[in-house]
Enzyme design. Structure first.
Site, PDB file in Angstrom:
ATOM      1  N   SER A   7      -1.237  61.543 -30.118  1.00  0.00           N
ATOM      2  CA  SER A   7      -0.835  62.938 -30.141  1.00  0.00           C
ATOM      3  C   SER A   7       0.586  63.097 -29.588  1.00  0.00           C
ATOM      4  CB  SER A   7      -1.846  63.783 -29.370  1.00  0.00           C
ATOM      5  OG  SER A   7      -1.659  65.156 -29.625  1.00  0.00           O
ATOM      6  N   TYR A   8       0.766  63.819 -28.469  1.00  0.00           N
ATOM      7  CA  TYR A   8       2.102  64.020 -27.914  1.00  0.00           C
ATOM      8  C   TYR A   8       2.770  62.676 -27.630  1.00  0.00           C
ATOM      9  CZ  TYR A   8       5.771  66.524 -25.343  1.00  0.00           C
ATOM     10  OH  TYR A   8       6.974  67.062 -24.942  1.00  0.00           O
TER      11      TYR A   8
ATOM     12  N   ASP B 112      -8.213  65.455 -38.816  1.00  0.00           N
ATOM     13  CA  ASP B 112      -7.316  65.557 -37.673  1.00  0.00           C
ATOM     14  C   ASP B 112      -6.295  66.672 -37.880  1.00  0.00           C
ATOM     15  OD1 ASP B 112      -6.405  63.636 -35.179  1.00  0.00           O
ATOM     16  OD2 ASP B 112      -4.746  64.748 -36.042  1.00  0.00           O
TER      17      ASP B 112
ATOM     18  N   HIS C  74      -9.170  65.092 -34.077  1.00  0.00           N
ATOM     19  CA  HIS C  74      -8.037  64.806 -33.201  1.00  0.00           C
ATOM     20  C   HIS C  74      -8.471  64.181 -31.870  1.00  0.00           C
ATOM     21  CE1 HIS C  74      -3.860  65.071 -32.088  1.00  0.00           C
ATOM     22  NE2 HIS C  74      -4.199  65.594 -30.929  1.00  0.00           N
TER      23      HIS C  74
END
Length: 522
Positions: free
Chosen positions: A63-64, A206, A241
């Site tokens: 993710s980030y 996702d 996700h």
């Protein structure tokens, strides 16, 4: 996706860095993605100089942290040998916090308050810390109630009266179209600067699926070196996700789907270690010789290797909407009458599954749509039961001929799989805010009451619709609180709370054939 203890046991030094303004890192207040390009370059140079290292560095993250891997790679640090970003954003406006004009309100609100809020308050050293934390906890627990607040520019949980707390939340709202601010935050069109190969992990359900697919496409065509273009790989599971389990939403895809034992071969950590062994240690373990695409085919619940994405053998095939809820491969009749419904933003259609990142009370992935099928603001089109299996693998698009009496409105389309027992499970979906149908940079209100041809991207899937099942397409105008509500007034909910009901009309005659374009694999 990587167990750092196992990585250390395999001979790697693992460094996990806080970005500016987060936890132990200096700087701040935190502003998402703003400083990670240059900071990533510096971090690689620092890691390469550690006395117990060999000067070769890899970057990974979910993710980030996947985004920071990409941002770092675009600065081309000399010591960077490979990256392994998982479910990582690409374009801030196109497929992250905004999606084709609609604001992912549920994601932005939850992520801001839950992931960023507590640390931001603790770092602020405000004298009212305890009551401020208690109020924040109440806002987090009261998610459902808080989502109804308008205008969003005064969204109470983000504290517009507390500078330095969640400033980025309100800055995001000030840029509802594609502009220099949105272009500056993520990789988007910078893949031509990436010199190292990427192992991309993605999920059909996702939040960032479209971003991962775009990362792969651009790397294979635009990356700066032959090695980066030819050796980049993508693995697409049935996951949501940050979750790599075999149970997603209300579907169990089988033990082979689990990221802990993919296809009964290896787990995600083992895959990543093989990847970094090849590019950082120079081991000829064959990971770069494997087919570049591995995807999980839902419905038959099996992994399959491919040599391209999208699949050249997939045939774009229109599936036409028709009156009385018909859905089929035959083109519509010349005078097939349209369907209509009233969308009232005071009573929006509730979120039911999809590519979500929201509180666990909103499960992501395939979820039975039964609770919304009887709503007056949802049109449902169903095919006859299939006489043979049909595989749909690739990008899915809806061409919708539609009109609204509103100054502006949203259009949501879901492709679903109807099981013989009646369950209607969503497969993929899309949204379009009408004002952005002609330009993403210069929004334009379309003439009310006139039919318009709209293209709605449902991103992509790989799914076998089994014999005895039915195709189903749902059309509506809200998916709340996943997306912010279109007020129909021509004003955005960012600045206004003036809502009006609108009559929505969907056309499906020979002149205006609304259809969903399926990539059917023979």
């Amino acid at each position: 996706t990587i167990d750092p203890i196992r990585a250390a046991a395999a001979g790697y030094a693992v460094a996990i860095q806080d970005v500016r303004g987060r936890w132990a890192s200096e700087g701040g207040p935190f502003f998402l993605y703003r400083n990670e390009f240059a900071d990533g370059f510096d971090t690689v140079a620092w890691a390469a100089g550690l006395p117990y290292g060999d000067g070769k560095v890899g970057a990974y993250g979910v993710s980030y942290m996947g985004a920071t891997s990409w941002q770092t790679a675009t600065t081309a640090p000399p010591a960077l040998g490979a990256i392994a970003p998982t479910t990582a954003p690409n374009d801030f406006w196109e497929d992250h916090i905004w999606r084709d004009g609609a604001l992912l309100l549920g994601t932005l609100a939850m992520w801001s308050t839950q992931a960023i809020g507590p640390s931001a308050l603790l770092r602020s050293k405000t004298p009212d810390l305890v009551p401020a934390l208690l109020r924040l906890v109440d806002d987090i627990d009261g998610f459902d109630e808080r989502m109804w607040h308008l205008p969003l520019s005064t969204f109470p949980p983000a504290r517009p009266d507390r500078p330095g707390f969640l400033d980025f939340f309100f800055e995001v709202l000030r840029h509802p179209a594609r502009d220099d601010f949105n272009r500056s935050l993520l990789v988007a069109d910078r893949h031509g600067s990436v010199r190292v190969p990427a192992l991309i992990i993605a999920g059909w359900h996702d939040l960032l699926l479209a971003a991962d697919l775009e990362h792969y496409r651009r790397m294979r065509t635009e990356a700066a070196t032959d090695e980066a273009r030819e050796r980049t790989r993508i693995v697409i599971g049935p996951w949501s996700h940050g979750s790599f389990l075999n149970v997603v939403g209300e579907r169990d895809f089988g033990f082979r789907a689990s990221g802990f034992f993919m296809d009964l071969r290896e787990d995600l950590t083992s895959l990543h270690l093989r990847w970094f062994d090849r590019w950082l240690k120079g081991k000829r373990n064959g990971v770069d010789e494997e087919p570049p695409v591995r995807l999980f085919v839902q419905g038959i619940d099996r992994w399959r290797d491919e040599h391209e994405w999208p699949l050249a053998r997939a045939r774009p095939t229109p599936l036409y909407l028709g009156s009385t809820g018909r859905l089929g491969f035959a083109p519509p009749a010349t005078t097939d009458p349209p369907d209509s419904y009233v969308y009232d933003p005071h009573q929006p259609c509730p979120t039911r599954g999809g590519t979500l990142l929201m509180p666990r009370t909103y499960p992501a992935g395939p979820v039975d749509q039964a609770p919304i099928l009887s709503r007056r603001d949802v049109l449902a089109y169903r095919s006859e039961p299939l006489t043979a299996d049909v595989e749909v693998t690739g990008p899915v698009t809806c061409v919708l001929w539609a009109a609204t009496t509103g100054r502006d409105t949203d259009w949501m389309v879901k492709l679903c799989d109807v099981h013989p027992d009646g369950r209607t499970l969503n497969v993929c979906d899309g949204v379009l805010r009408a004002r952005y149908s002609r330009s993403t940079e210069t929004p334009e209100l379309l003439p009310a009451g006139q039919p318009h041809r709209l293209e709605i991207r449902l991103w992509a899937t790989s799914m076998v619709f089994r014999a005895g099942h039915r195709f189903c397409v749902l059309v509506t105008s809200s998916d709340f609180p996943r997306y912010d509500r279109n007020l129909n007034s021509g004003e955005l909910g960012i600045d206004s709370d003036r809502m009006v009901a609108a009559l929505q009309t969907v056309f499906h005659d020979a002149e205006r054939p609304s259809h969903i374009l399926l990539p059917i694999v023979p």
